[in-house]
Design a protein around this motif. Structure first.
Motif, PDB file in Angstrom:
ATOM      1  N   GLN A   1       0.838  -1.204   0.000  1.00  0.00           N
ATOM      2  CA  GLN A   1       0.000   0.000   0.000  1.00  0.00           C
ATOM      3  C   GLN A   1       0.872   1.253   0.000  1.00  0.00           C
ATOM      4  O   GLN A   1       1.830   1.356   0.764  1.00  0.00           O
ATOM      5  N   LEU A   2       0.525   2.206  -0.876  1.00  0.00           N
ATOM      6  CA  LEU A   2       1.372   3.382  -1.017  1.00  0.00           C
ATOM      7  C   LEU A   2       0.576   4.613  -1.410  1.00  0.00           C
ATOM      8  O   LEU A   2      -0.555   4.517  -1.869  1.00  0.00           O
ATOM      9  N   SER A   3       1.199   5.755  -1.205  1.00  0.00           N
ATOM     10  CA  SER A   3       0.703   6.996  -1.767  1.00  0.00           C
ATOM     11  C   SER A   3       1.291   7.144  -3.163  1.00  0.00           C
ATOM     12  O   SER A   3       2.247   6.454  -3.521  1.00  0.00           O
ATOM     13  N   VAL A   4       0.728   8.007  -3.966  1.00  0.00           N
ATOM     14  CA  VAL A   4       1.146   8.192  -5.347  1.00  0.00           C
ATOM     15  C   VAL A   4       1.540   9.650  -5.543  1.00  0.00           C
ATOM     16  O   VAL A   4       0.860  10.552  -5.032  1.00  0.00           O
ATOM     17  N   SER A   5       2.622   9.889  -6.279  1.00  0.00           N
ATOM     18  CA  SER A   5       3.030  11.255  -6.613  1.00  0.00           C
ATOM     19  C   SER A   5       2.410  11.616  -7.958  1.00  0.00           C
ATOM     20  O   SER A   5       2.891  11.165  -9.009  1.00  0.00           O
TER      21      SER A   5
ATOM     22  N   GLY B   1      -5.698  -0.338  -2.415  1.00  0.00           N
ATOM     23  CA  GLY B   1      -6.160   1.035  -2.291  1.00  0.00           C
ATOM     24  C   GLY B   1      -5.018   2.031  -2.171  1.00  0.00           C
ATOM     25  O   GLY B   1      -4.027   1.784  -1.472  1.00  0.00           O
ATOM     26  N   ARG B   2      -5.173   3.153  -2.838  1.00  0.00           N
ATOM     27  CA  ARG B   2      -4.211   4.251  -2.698  1.00  0.00           C
ATOM     28  C   ARG B   2      -4.398   4.899  -1.326  1.00  0.00           C
ATOM     29  O   ARG B   2      -5.514   5.084  -0.843  1.00  0.00           O
ATOM     30  N   THR B   3      -3.296   5.267  -0.701  1.00  0.00           N
ATOM     31  CA  THR B   3      -3.357   6.039   0.529  1.00  0.00           C
ATOM     32  C   THR B   3      -2.712   7.406   0.293  1.00  0.00           C
ATOM     33  O   THR B   3      -2.365   7.759  -0.822  1.00  0.00           O
ATOM     34  N   GLY B   4      -2.570   8.191   1.363  1.00  0.00           N
ATOM     35  CA  GLY B   4      -1.991   9.522   1.213  1.00  0.00           C
ATOM     36  C   GLY B   4      -2.991  10.510   0.634  1.00  0.00           C
ATOM     37  O   GLY B   4      -4.196  10.391   0.851  1.00  0.00           O
ATOM     38  N   ALA B   5      -2.492  11.492  -0.107  1.00  0.00           N
ATOM     39  CA  ALA B   5      -3.350  12.566  -0.603  1.00  0.00           C
ATOM     40  C   ALA B   5      -2.846  13.064  -1.945  1.00  0.00           C
ATOM     41  O   ALA B   5      -1.660  12.949  -2.265  1.00  0.00           O
TER      42      ALA B   5
ATOM     43  N   ARG C   1      -8.036  19.642  -7.561  1.00  0.00           N
ATOM     44  CA  ARG C   1      -8.812  19.363  -6.357  1.00  0.00           C
ATOM     45  C   ARG C   1      -8.026  18.447  -5.420  1.00  0.00           C
ATOM     46  O   ARG C   1      -7.529  17.402  -5.820  1.00  0.00           O
ATOM     47  N   SER C   2      -7.908  18.851  -4.159  1.00  0.00           N
ATOM     48  CA  SER C   2      -7.220  18.032  -3.165  1.00  0.00           C
ATOM     49  C   SER C   2      -8.105  16.871  -2.740  1.00  0.00           C
ATOM     50  O   SER C   2      -9.324  17.030  -2.592  1.00  0.00           O
ATOM     51  N   THR C   3      -7.496  15.716  -2.553  1.00  0.00           N
ATOM     52  CA  THR C   3      -8.245  14.532  -2.148  1.00  0.00           C
ATOM     53  C   THR C   3      -7.426  13.723  -1.156  1.00  0.00           C
ATOM     54  O   THR C   3      -6.243  13.469  -1.388  1.00  0.00           O
ATOM     55  N   GLU C   4      -8.059  13.328  -0.053  1.00  0.00           N
ATOM     56  CA  GLU C   4      -7.469  12.371   0.869  1.00  0.00           C
ATOM     57  C   GLU C   4      -7.969  10.983   0.480  1.00  0.00           C
ATOM     58  O   GLU C   4      -9.160  10.784   0.245  1.00  0.00           O
ATOM     59  N   TYR C   5      -7.043  10.016   0.421  1.00  0.00           N
ATOM     60  CA  TYR C   5      -7.401   8.673  -0.038  1.00  0.00           C
ATOM     61  C   TYR C   5      -7.519   7.692   1.122  1.00  0.00           C
ATOM     62  O   TYR C   5      -6.868   7.831   2.151  1.00  0.00           O
ATOM     63  N   ALA C   6      -8.334   6.677   0.913  1.00  0.00           N
ATOM     64  CA  ALA C   6      -8.751   5.788   1.993  1.00  0.00           C
ATOM     65  C   ALA C   6      -7.690   4.780   2.390  1.00  0.00           C
ATOM     66  O   ALA C   6      -7.654   4.341   3.541  1.00  0.00           O
ATOM     67  N   GLY C   7      -6.837   4.343   1.437  1.00  0.00           N
ATOM     68  CA  GLY C   7      -6.014   3.176   1.742  1.00  0.00           C
ATOM     69  C   GLY C   7      -6.919   1.970   1.896  1.00  0.00           C
ATOM     70  O   GLY C   7      -7.633   1.589   0.977  1.00  0.00           O
TER      71      GLY C   7
END
Length: 259
Positions: free
Chosen positions: A8-12, A196-200, A207-213
């Motif tokens: 599980q990771l955030s995405v740039s 699932g993507r995590t991070g933001a 548009r800013s979005t916080e992700y669920a993971g």
């Protein structure tokens, strides 16, 4: 017995090289027993709903996917990862999901149900896709596709053994993600693995979005057997074929539907 992993990771967003480095490093860090590593929706490119996404769109036969093929070969595992794809015929853009096996064979699914502002920039895919994986016959889905029961039923009719789902689900609606993963497991009596993507997303003028993971492995009876919250770490689980066989005997919906 297949072993699946979700690193599980955030995405740039809009940083393809950075994302490729992250995917390669996380895949290399997995135990040798892992057969398949699942990364989230847009794992390689990220997404913003404006012309900037055109500059990072990838060709399925391009060097970026070649690097994923090299990762699969070097680590002797299959890799599932999402990205924005540029079509070869007319340059249309798609939300794509590539399944790359260790030999380099690549199967691509294009998301059929676009969410919100995706439709401003992307074209919907028009085919359901299944692929043979260590988990058996497997359907590929992306995020909002989970909501469409007709698609789930069509894959049940094909008697797929698993669904691999790449997501970038908003954190505000994370319970919907978890519920739909469980529902799609039970209504087709199959394994469901949700990456699932995590991070933001924090991109200027987007548009800013916080992700669920909340990546998860769900048994064929709808029980969540392994799951994460929002932290960036690895989820690893074994998929026991006897569990699938037992549940299909206990819940014979696939046989009853065909009668």
């Amino acid at each position: 017995m297949a072993t699946v992993a979700v690193p599980q990771l955030s995405v740039s967003d809009l940083d393809v090289e950075g994302n490729l480095d992250t995917v390669a490093a996380r895949a290399a860090g997995l135990p040798d027993c892992v057969d398949v590593a699942l990364f989230p929706e847009y794992a390689l490119t990220g997404f913003v709903a404006d012309e900037r996404i055109e500059a990072v769109a990838l060709d399925r036969d391009g060097p970026e996917l070649d690097r994923i093929r090299a990762v699969a070969d070097a680590d002797d595992l299959a890799v599932l990862a999402g990205y924005v794809e540029r079509g070869t015929s007319d340059g249309s853009l798609y939300n794509a999901l590539a399944y790359v096996d260790p030999s380099g064979d690549t199967t691509v699914y294009r998301k059929r149900h676009l969410w919100a502002d995706e439709s401003d920039m992307l074209t919907a895919g028009d085919e359901q896709v299944t692929v043979e994986t260590p988990a058996g016959s497997t359907g590929l889905l992306t995020c909002y596709d989970l909501n469409f029961v007709d698609d789930s039923a069509a894959l049940a009719a094909e008697r797929v053994d698993a669904l691999f789902v790449a997501g970038a689900w908003p954190a505000a609606h994370s319970e919907n993600w978890r519920l739909l993963l469980r529902a799609r497991a039970l209504d087709g009596v199959r394994w469901v693995i949700g990456a699932g993507r995590t991070g933001a997303r924090d991109v200027a003028e987007a548009r800013s979005t916080e992700y669920a993971g909340r990546s998860a492995v769900v048994r064929p009876d709808g029980h969540v057997t392994a799951a994460l919250n929002r932290d960036e770490r690895d989820l690893i689980a074994e998929l026991d074929p006897e569990v699938l066989a037992d549940q299909r005997e206990f819940i014979p919906v696939l046989d009853d539907h065909s009668e």
